[in-house]
Enzyme design. Structure first.
Site, PDB file in Angstrom:
ATOM      1  N   SER A   3      -8.016  -4.709   6.382  1.00 37.50           N
ATOM      2  CA  SER A   3      -8.002  -3.255   6.220  1.00 37.50           C
ATOM      3  C   SER A   3      -6.880  -2.870   5.271  1.00 37.50           C
ATOM      4  O   SER A   3      -5.954  -3.648   5.038  1.00 37.50           O
ATOM      5  CB  SER A   3      -7.794  -2.570   7.570  1.00 37.50           C
ATOM      6  N   ASP A   4      -6.957  -1.673   4.735  1.00 43.04           N
ATOM      7  CA  ASP A   4      -5.788  -1.152   4.043  1.00 43.04           C
ATOM      8  C   ASP A   4      -4.825  -0.636   5.111  1.00 43.04           C
ATOM      9  O   ASP A   4      -5.148  -0.582   6.297  1.00 43.04           O
ATOM     10  CB  ASP A   4      -6.177  -0.057   3.051  1.00 43.04           C
ATOM     11  N   TRP A   5      -3.636  -0.244   4.674  1.00 44.25           N
ATOM     12  CA  TRP A   5      -2.549   0.089   5.602  1.00 44.25           C
ATOM     13  C   TRP A   5      -2.989   1.184   6.588  1.00 44.25           C
ATOM     14  O   TRP A   5      -3.160   2.342   6.217  1.00 44.25           O
ATOM     15  CB  TRP A   5      -1.334   0.554   4.812  1.00 44.25           C
ATOM     16  N   GLY A   6      -3.182   0.781   7.839  1.00 43.18           N
ATOM     17  CA  GLY A   6      -3.500   1.741   8.888  1.00 43.18           C
ATOM     18  C   GLY A   6      -4.876   2.356   8.787  1.00 43.18           C
ATOM     19  O   GLY A   6      -5.175   3.318   9.511  1.00 43.18           O
ATOM     20  N   SER A   7      -5.746   1.828   7.906  1.00 37.86           N
ATOM     21  CA  SER A   7      -7.017   2.511   7.667  1.00 37.86           C
ATOM     22  C   SER A   7      -7.966   2.456   8.864  1.00 37.86           C
ATOM     23  O   SER A   7      -8.855   3.298   8.982  1.00 37.86           O
ATOM     24  CB  SER A   7      -7.710   1.955   6.415  1.00 37.86           C
TER      25      SER A   7
END
Length: 742
Positions: free
Chosen positions: A279-283
């Site tokens: 995932s992207d950061w916290g997505s």
């Protein structure tokens, strides 16, 4: 000889297959020993405690969780000392599964290369691959296993700050660059000590956010997705990319992180991707804010079922996956598949054989101070500069100039030259490591040339107190160089801008200096296309220098004085005004196209602005001139299983050696769906000495004539085509027609 080569290739193929089978067996054996908590731990990624590109998770129990095998990967851990330290904690876990260390190595590690968009302006695939190779060598020697690059999003809207991180607006050029960057990062094979895993991002269509706003929604047809935005991802996969990262945006109402169509159907299904998706950061957690998931637990459910294997920093998997499996909502098979994908890469990297093999201080010291890396960075920076204007042969500057005034807020800056997404190592004194533009000019000029300096103004703000000094300095000089533009952190993630004009009073400074009547050269430093109409219309010479990295000063000086003849071509269209955006060269025609720039009455046009851009895609000048002639087609009719050879003569008709990017465009004159007015389908970068000619040849095949029809089928339809050879998308030198027949 051919037989021997065939046998060798066959044996290598058998060896690779056997090696992969051996790794798969090791993965399966290890998986059988793992508890569900340890499995989920492999899907969990934390940041280190220093750098971050998002809100840091404050977890005082982080080290204990590593010892318990509850963390599989970390990012933003810099240097052999720290990567080794965290890996030692992992070796205290029950199964001693090593950590993966990731880092945003976007355009260099210690040696900073030009921004990716600037590198794209070189149209030099070998140089771009070399830049990624140097970055991988330095990062791998410093304990990094994995870079979150390349970004391959197509960017048609320069308001979006992350265009600086990609390859521009064109799918064909972007696909070629995506392939080159993956090859550069990963080298010959994963597991080599100078290789890092590439992470292709952001899957998918992140560059099409509404209004150019970062993290914003995307709404597009399936055909546009496949034809424009997916090809660079497929090219990166074909290059062997180890990992993919999903994107922050929703696409057609479904967040990419929870989008099974993207991750299960396309990436892992149709494309048979065997790596893992992070995932992207916290997505994952952000799907709650999207209004797609009720809470973090539901977000975890959506992400794992959609195909997101690793959770970066949202803690959704760590907190809720075991519960979802226990409830029977998530199959353990989904967990096992994600874990296998991650473990497989750890085995391929050789981490189970030696968890510390990438954390070698002696190797890091050698790699981070290799003089060849500085040379590569300088050459890449030279190739990235685009000459936008050069009236009256203002450039190159004569080496006999007695007095040169160097004016502007960028002249004596150091870290600004690094641009956004640069790695900052705590032990490096960047004021000594980076060659500023002032230093570069000092290194270049002889003892008989006097250099004068005035700052003139700040990058931002309304203060003009420095104008008087700048004007007085300019009046003393034979030639004036003005260095202006954005701050380095005005382009990048979360750096969307609604106003793309030069910041502050910088263009007023240009006007004041131009009023002296002195010859003026303007350098524009930026991470995206800017709007600078007065400067473009009135200054005799303009170089678009982007942000060029460690060797910026030397590269710029070499171009200013003609020791390198600029060869860059724009990878993005430059608008006249923000109101034209999005603007790109390969648009569709309409039923009421404007016949010329003055046509405004009941045609597709603005009543207050020309349709054409300020600078078109593919545009860039040289200190020499090139003539195109003698276009020949091997045939004017082909069948789908045949090819056409396109050839022409390219001549350097000027007085100095130079490089030209010859560009081949095609136009499908009619089809079952509307086709673009022209599309880049090939290019060659050619170096010619003064007076030298060369026959350039391109091949057109079925693939270059194909497109996605209204059923999203990849087809080449019979019909009439136009082939165009040009020096930019708006400067076509040669044309001819041919037909594809059944």
């Amino acid at each position: 000889m051919k037989k021997a080569i065939t046998i060798t290739l066959f044996m290598l193929s058998l060896f690779a297959t056997a090696q992969q089978q051996s790794i798969d067996q090791k993965v399966n054996d290890l998986l059988k020993k793992m508890t569900i908590e340890e499995k989920i731990g492999q899907l969990n990624q934390y940041t280190g405690d220093n750098q971050a590109t998002g809100p840091i998770t404050i977890n005082p129990n982080k080290q204990n969780e590593i010892k318990q095998g509850l963390i599989g990967s970390m990012l933003n851990v810099i240097g052999t000392k720290y990567t080794r330290g965290y890996q030692e904690l992992a070796m205290q876990s029950r199964l001693k599964i090593p950590l993966l260390f990731g880092q945003d190595v976007i355009h260099g590690y210690k040696m900073t290369f030009p921004l990716p968009l600037a590198e794209a302006a070189s149209w030099d695939l070998a140089a771009i691959e070399l830049g990624a190779r140097v970055a991988a060598t330095e990062a791998a020697a410093s304990g990094i296993h994995w870079t979150f690059a390349p970004m391959v999003d197509i960017g048609r809207d320069p308001r979006w700050g992350r265009v600086m991180e990609g390859a521009g607006e064109d799918t064909y050029l972007g696909s070629k660059i995506a392939y080159a960057r993956v090859k550069g990062f990963q080298g010959n094979k994963l597991g080599d000590l100078n290789s890092v895993m590439a992470c292709v991002k952001h899957f998918a269509a992140y560059g099409a956010g509404v209004g150019g706003r970062d993290y914003n929604s995307v709404d597009m047809s399936e055909r546009m997705l496949w034809e424009t935005y997916l090809p660079p991802f497929k090219a990166a996969l074909d290059a062997g990319a180890a990992t993919f990262m999903n994107s922050f945006n929703d696409i057609n109402g479904i967040p990419a992180t929870g989008n099974a169509h993207l991750q299960r159907d396309i990436l892992k299904g149709k494309w048979n991707f065997q790596g893992f998706v992070v995932s992207d950061w916290g997505s994952i957690g952000e799907m709650v804010a999207h209004g797609y998931s009720k809470d973090l637990k539901e977000a975890a459910y959506s992400a794992i079922t959609a195909g997101s294997d690793m959770d970066m920093e949202s803690n959704a998997y760590r907190k809720h996956l075991a519960e979802l499996v226990k409830e029977g909502r998530v199959s353990i098979d989904l967990i096992d598949d994600a874990v296998k994908r991650i473990l497989r890469k750890k085995f391929e990297l050789g981490l189970f054989d030696d968890p510390y093999r990438y954390s070698d201080e002696k190797r890091a010291e050698k790699a981070l101070n290799n003089p060849e890396h500085r040379k590569a960075a300088r050459e890449m920076a030279e190739k990235s500069i685009v000459l936008l204007k050069n009236e009256n042969q203002t450039l190159p500057i004569s080496k006999n100039a007695k007095t040169i005034a160097f004016i502007g807020p960028m002249v004596k800056e150091y870290k600004e030259n690094m641009g956004f997404w640069s790695v900052e190592l705590p032990e490096v004194d960047y004021n000594k490591w980076i060659v500023s533009q002032w230093d570069g000019l000092q290194n270049k000029v002889g003892k008989n040339t006097k250099l004068l300096y005035a700052k003139g103004c700040e990058i931002e703000g309304t203060n003009k107190d420095g104008f008087a000094e700048a004007v007085a300095t300019a009046k003393q000089a034979d030639v004036v160089i003005l260095s202006i533009g954005e701050r380095r952190d005005m382009s990048g993630e979360a750096k969307s801008r609604s106003d793309l004009n030069l910041p502050g009073v910088q263009e007023d400074l240009v006007k004041a200096v131009m009023a002296t009547g002195k010859p003026v050269v303007v350098l524009i430093n930026a991470g995206r296309p800017l709007v600078f109409n007065w400067t473009a219309d009135n200054v005799p010479a303009i170089l678009y220098t982007w942000w060029l990295g460690t060797e910026a000063g030397n590269a710029i000086a070499n171009v200013l004085f003609g020791d390198y003849n600029p060869s860059g071509k724009l990878p993005m269209t430059f608008p006249r005004e923000v109101g034209q955006i999005p603007i790109y060269y390969n648009h569709f025609s309409t039923g009421r196209p404007a016949k010329d720039e003055n046509a405004t009455n009941y045609v597709s046009a603005y009543i207050d602005l020309k349709n054409s851009p300020k600078y078109p895609f593919g545009y860039g000048l040289s200190y020499t001139t090139f003539d195109y002639s003698g276009l020949k087609l091997s045939s004017t009719k082909i069948k789908s299983n045949e090819t056409i050879k396109v050839s022409f003569q390219l001549k350097n008709s000027g007085k100095v050696a130079g490089e030209e990017v010859a560009q081949l465009y095609l136009k499908d004159k009619f089809g079952s769906v509307v086709r673009p007015v022209l599309e880049l389908r090939d290019f060659q970068k050619v170096k010619l000495n003064a007076g030298e000619s060369k026959t350039i040849e391109f091949t057109i095949d079925k693939e270059k004539l194909s497109f996605y029809n209204d059923k999203v089928e990849w087809v080449a339809e019979p019909g009439d085509f136009e082939v165009m050879i040009g020096t930019s998308s708006a400067d076509i030198k040669l044309r001819s027609d041919f037909e594809l027949v059944n």
